[in-house]
Scaffold this motif. Structure first.
Motif, mmCIF file in Angstrom:
data_model
loop_
_atom_site.group_PDB
_atom_site.id
_atom_site.type_symbol
_atom_site.label_atom_id
_atom_site.label_comp_id
_atom_site.label_asym_id
_atom_site.label_seq_id
_atom_site.Cartn_x
_atom_site.Cartn_y
_atom_site.Cartn_z
ATOM 1 N N TRP A 37 0.824 -1.219 0.000
ATOM 2 C CA TRP A 37 0.000 0.000 0.000
ATOM 3 C C TRP A 37 0.852 1.260 0.000
ATOM 4 O O TRP A 37 0.450 2.283 -0.560
ATOM 5 N N THR B 251 1.647 1.553 -3.586
ATOM 6 C CA THR B 251 0.453 2.002 -4.310
ATOM 7 C C THR B 251 0.379 3.523 -4.273
ATOM 8 O O THR B 251 0.202 4.192 -5.309
ATOM 9 N N ALA C 249 1.235 6.231 -7.293
ATOM 10 C CA ALA C 249 0.159 7.155 -7.672
ATOM 11 C C ALA C 249 0.641 8.599 -7.584
ATOM 12 O O ALA C 249 0.209 9.442 -8.369
ATOM 13 N N PRO D 82 -7.000 -2.496 1.898
ATOM 14 C CA PRO D 82 -5.907 -1.562 2.220
ATOM 15 C C PRO D 82 -5.646 -1.514 3.717
ATOM 16 O O PRO D 82 -6.525 -1.800 4.529
ATOM 17 N N ALA E 40 -2.776 3.656 6.116
ATOM 18 C CA ALA E 40 -1.638 3.156 5.339
ATOM 19 C C ALA E 40 -0.558 4.223 5.377
ATOM 20 O O ALA E 40 -0.627 5.203 4.649
ATOM 21 N N GLN F 297 3.489 12.690 2.912
ATOM 22 C CA GLN F 297 2.143 12.108 2.880
ATOM 23 C C GLN F 297 1.122 13.106 3.428
ATOM 24 O O GLN F 297 -0.001 13.187 2.932
ATOM 25 N N HIS G 15 -7.798 9.689 -5.712
ATOM 26 C CA HIS G 15 -6.654 10.468 -5.220
ATOM 27 C C HIS G 15 -5.371 9.695 -5.486
ATOM 28 O O HIS G 15 -4.676 9.971 -6.469
ATOM 29 N N LEU G 16 -5.081 8.668 -4.662
ATOM 30 C CA LEU G 16 -3.830 7.944 -4.866
ATOM 31 C C LEU G 16 -4.007 6.434 -4.872
ATOM 32 O O LEU G 16 -3.090 5.686 -4.503
ATOM 33 N N GLY G 17 -5.164 5.960 -5.265
ATOM 34 C CA GLY G 17 -5.298 4.537 -5.559
ATOM 35 C C GLY G 17 -5.545 3.605 -4.392
ATOM 36 O O GLY G 17 -5.437 2.390 -4.542
ATOM 37 N N CYS G 18 -5.854 4.142 -3.196
ATOM 38 C CA CYS G 18 -6.268 3.240 -2.115
ATOM 39 C C CYS G 18 -7.700 2.769 -2.397
ATOM 40 O O CYS G 18 -8.337 3.238 -3.322
ATOM 41 N N LEU G 19 -8.192 1.872 -1.552
ATOM 42 C CA LEU G 19 -9.556 1.408 -1.718
ATOM 43 C C LEU G 19 -10.435 2.046 -0.647
ATOM 44 O O LEU G 19 -10.145 1.945 0.541
ATOM 45 N N CYS H 293 -6.452 6.111 3.354
ATOM 46 C CA CYS H 293 -5.069 6.586 3.216
ATOM 47 C C CYS H 293 -4.923 8.077 3.484
ATOM 48 O O CYS H 293 -4.005 8.497 4.179
#
Lengths: 510, 160
Positions: free
Chosen positions: A176, A179, A183, A341, A345, A355, B94-98, B111
């Motif tokens: 994650w 991921t 992204a 996820p 994360a 982040q 946004h950045l591909g989390c679920l 996320c």
């Protein structure tokens, strides 16, 4: 004749240990100045050092050994990394299992993996401290500008190594975090989407495709990250590192203040005019120092002083790493599961500040602001060209005050911005229909950058010194980095909501 | 020193000898550069290791009126009401989390805290746009097919 040849042979045989040793180490015991110099010059592994070193460079406050310790971390990382490669298998099916094997089955595997992990963290910390040391002692100035740029390249490559290494265990944490990371690399799409040109021009998508070799994180991505982690980035790092260290010598050793070279009382012009003169090889080998006799010599042979310090630092780093590794295991979560996820994360700590910025806008926080910071740091030596007080911490008393006030300013600013954002939200909460483009341009991250830039401009006007403005800006950058990292680490919980502490996290998560 | 740094170097007219020298140098860099560019084309994949973006999710009767079914492997939510059947991607734009669905029907991303209302519209947080509604169609064998590569307007439903 045959008789005397065999006697000679016997004699040679008896003398073998001595003659072999003489051929191997081609000088006597390093007790005299000359032998100490030869020890350095004639040894392949030592001759990257200059044979003589300035007394100022040996003081502990000059560098605090930070660069050497960063290098020690890198050497340990190469060593343990090579050992880990014996068992690690870069494939989706077996990567996680091979890491488990390393952790629980392989002899000393757990320690080697732990040392590798903690050394990676240690290298990032020491590298940043080293950068701060170089900045605050003004060691990026005249003749050392490009070495500062090389240092910034090393910073970026080191972060790249950390990031690519993060995926390899193929656990939930890795999957994650990568991921999100990939992204972010694709986040120019956010901008192209906002101005509706993505279908014609999509650099973000292309970056992601090259990085992952697919549109998702799988076999292709793992092998690409592995390749970057074990071959491409280490070679790149070694090459830049070689130039970085070579240039320390070429730029006249470590930066030192003028006061470290007191002028001779009855100075003749040549001596006074060249206090930074370094010794040529010929003068050293011939054991005659023709013209340089006239100078006040503030240098001493590097052997054994420099090597003693380096050995102590390497030992220190190694001991700390082994103790850490015995006490704390490197994390390993469940195997990567693309369906569930992590919540929250979180990226590794050195990316947490990023982040937090990314949680305002992916493109601005993940690409533009880091880009501005890296390019801005690279340009510092070219924009601040004042040559006073090189090698002096904070360039003296005024600089200490500027750094202190800047630290207070940036603490107040960053805590206020964070508190405001947590309490009141941001533009989309107030104006639900607001175009994304406005949020990309105006978000808490850009406010951070503007506040720092504004402060630096104020300092430039008030102190009338580019060095003071640079100290202010750099201090703002450091403090904001630390506060954002702390904030994301401690106060962000599930769904990236604000919590005072980990204990307040809800126990049932969606 | 100044000459090497740019300024006065350009004030003199370029000599023929220098011009030829520069030509040689530039052809060297050009050759190396072209070779590098050609070599760097290799990591850009021509074919992606992906399965078909279209996948069957079941027969229409598997999705009765008012049902909300999560298919984690396919990363979609399937909704059914009197207006028809719709599929919404669970991937955060946004950045591909679920994203997770809460009891009140809204969505939250774990996320970076993006929030979406029940129709998938982004209401707060960093998500630059709403959740993606996917094309749903009826296959020849009577099963519903979702195309994860084809976005449709928010609110689009298929009536079976």
């Amino acid at each position: 004749m045959a008789y005397s040849a065999s006697r000679q042979f016997i004699r040679n045989l008896k003398a073998l240990p001595a003659t072999f040793f003489d051929s191997f180490i081609r000088h006597g015991k390093p007790t005299s100045d000359r032998a100490q110099t030869q020890t350095v010059v004639q040894n392949f592994f030592l001759h990257i050092h200059s044979s003589r070193i300035h007394k100022h460079s040996l003081k502990s406050l000059t560098t605090m050994g930070l660069g050497v310790m960063t290098l020690a971390m890198f050497i340990i990382l190469c060593f343990t990394g090579t050992l880990l490669m014996v068992y690690y298998k870069p494939s989706v099916a077996s990567a996680y299992d091979s890491i488990k094997d390393i952790q629980y089955v392989v002899p000393t595997g757990r320690i080697m993996r732990n040392v590798h992990r903690w050394a990676a963290h240690g290298m990032v910390i020491l590298l940043m401290l080293h950068m701060a040391r170089v900045f605050y002692t003004g060691a990026y100035k005249r003749s050392r500008e490009f070495n500062w740029v090389l240092g910034m390249m090393l910073f970026v490559v080191t972060l790249g190594l950390s990031f690519t290494g993060y995926l390899l265990p193929w656990d939930q944490l890795a999957y994650w975090a990568v991921t999100i990371g990939s992204a972010i690399a694709a986040s120019p799409t956010e901008l192209t989407d906002a101005v509706s040109v993505t279908q014609y021009f999509d650099p973000g998508g292309q970056i992601k495709e090259v990085m992952l070799g697919a549109h998702f994180i799988g076999e292709e991505a793992l092998i690409r990250f592995y390749l970057l982690h074990i071959v491409v980035l280490p070679i790149l790092l070694c090459a830049i590192l070689g130039v970085h260290m070579w240039r320390i010598r070429k730029d006249g050793g470590l930066a030192r203040p003028a006061s470290a070279d007191p002028l001779p009382v009855q100075a003749d012009i040549t001596a006074a005019a060249s206090p930074t003169k370094t010794f040529g090889l010929m003068a050293v080998i011939a054991d005659r120092t023709p013209a340089t006799d006239q100078e006040i010599d503030n240098t001493v042979p590097s052997w054994p002083r420099v090597f003693r310090i380096e050995a102590i630092l390497l030992m220190l780093v190694l001991i700390v790493l082994v103790l850490l590794s015995l006490a704390f295991d490197a994390p390993l979560k469940e195997m990567a599961n693309p369906e569930v996820p992590e919540n929250p994360a979180k990226a590794p700590w050195y990316f947490l500040g990023l982040q937090e910025l990314v949680s305002y806008s992916a493109f601005m926080g993940g690409m533009v602001i880091p880009g501005i910071v890296v390019v801005g740091l690279c340009l510092i030596p070219y924009l601040d060209r004042e040559e006073e007080d090189i090698g002096v911490w904070f360039s003296g008393r005024r600089g200490r005050w500027v750094a202190l006030i800047s630290a207070v300013y940036s603490i107040v600013i960053s805590v206020s911005i964070l508190a405001f954002t947590v309490q009141f939200g941001w533009l989309r909460n107030w104006f639900p229909e607001i175009p994304q483009f406005i949020i990309i341009v105006i978000n808490p991250g850009t406010v951070f950058v503007l506040a720092c830039a504004l402060w630096s401009i104020i300092l430039l006007r008030v102190t009338n010194s580019t060095r003071m403005a640079a100290i202010g800006l750099f201090t703002c950058f450091l403090v904001c980095f630390v506060i954002l990292t702390y904030f994301a680490m401690v106060h962000r919980g599930p769904n990236w909501d604000f919590f005072w502490s980990h204990a307040d996290w809800p126990t049932v998560q969606h | 020193m100044n000459g090497a740094l740019g300024g006065p170097r350009f004030e003199k007219p370029i000599q023929r000898r220098n011009f030829l020298g520069m030509l040689a140098a530039w052809s060297f860099f050009g050759t190396i550069g072209a070779a590098l560019l050609g070599a760097l084309r290799l990591p850009m994949p021509a074919v992606f290791p992906e399965s078909d973006s279209r996948f069957p999710i079941g027969k229409p009767e598997d999705f009765p009126d008012g049902s909300v079914i999560h298919i984690p492997r396919r990363r979609v939510w399937v909704f059914s009401d009197t207006g028809g059947i719709a599929a919404v991607s669970t991937v955060c734009p946004h950045l591909g989390c679920l994203v997770g669905r809460e009891d009140n029907g809204n969505y939250t991303c774990p996320c970076h805290g993006s929030r979406f209302d029940a129709t998938g519209k982004n209401v707060s947080g960093p998500a630059p746009r709403g959740l993606v509604w996917l094309d749903v169609s009826l296959g020849p064998d009577g099963r519903l097919i979702v195309d994860s590569g084809k976005e449709v307007d928010r609110g689009t439903r298929i009536l079976v």
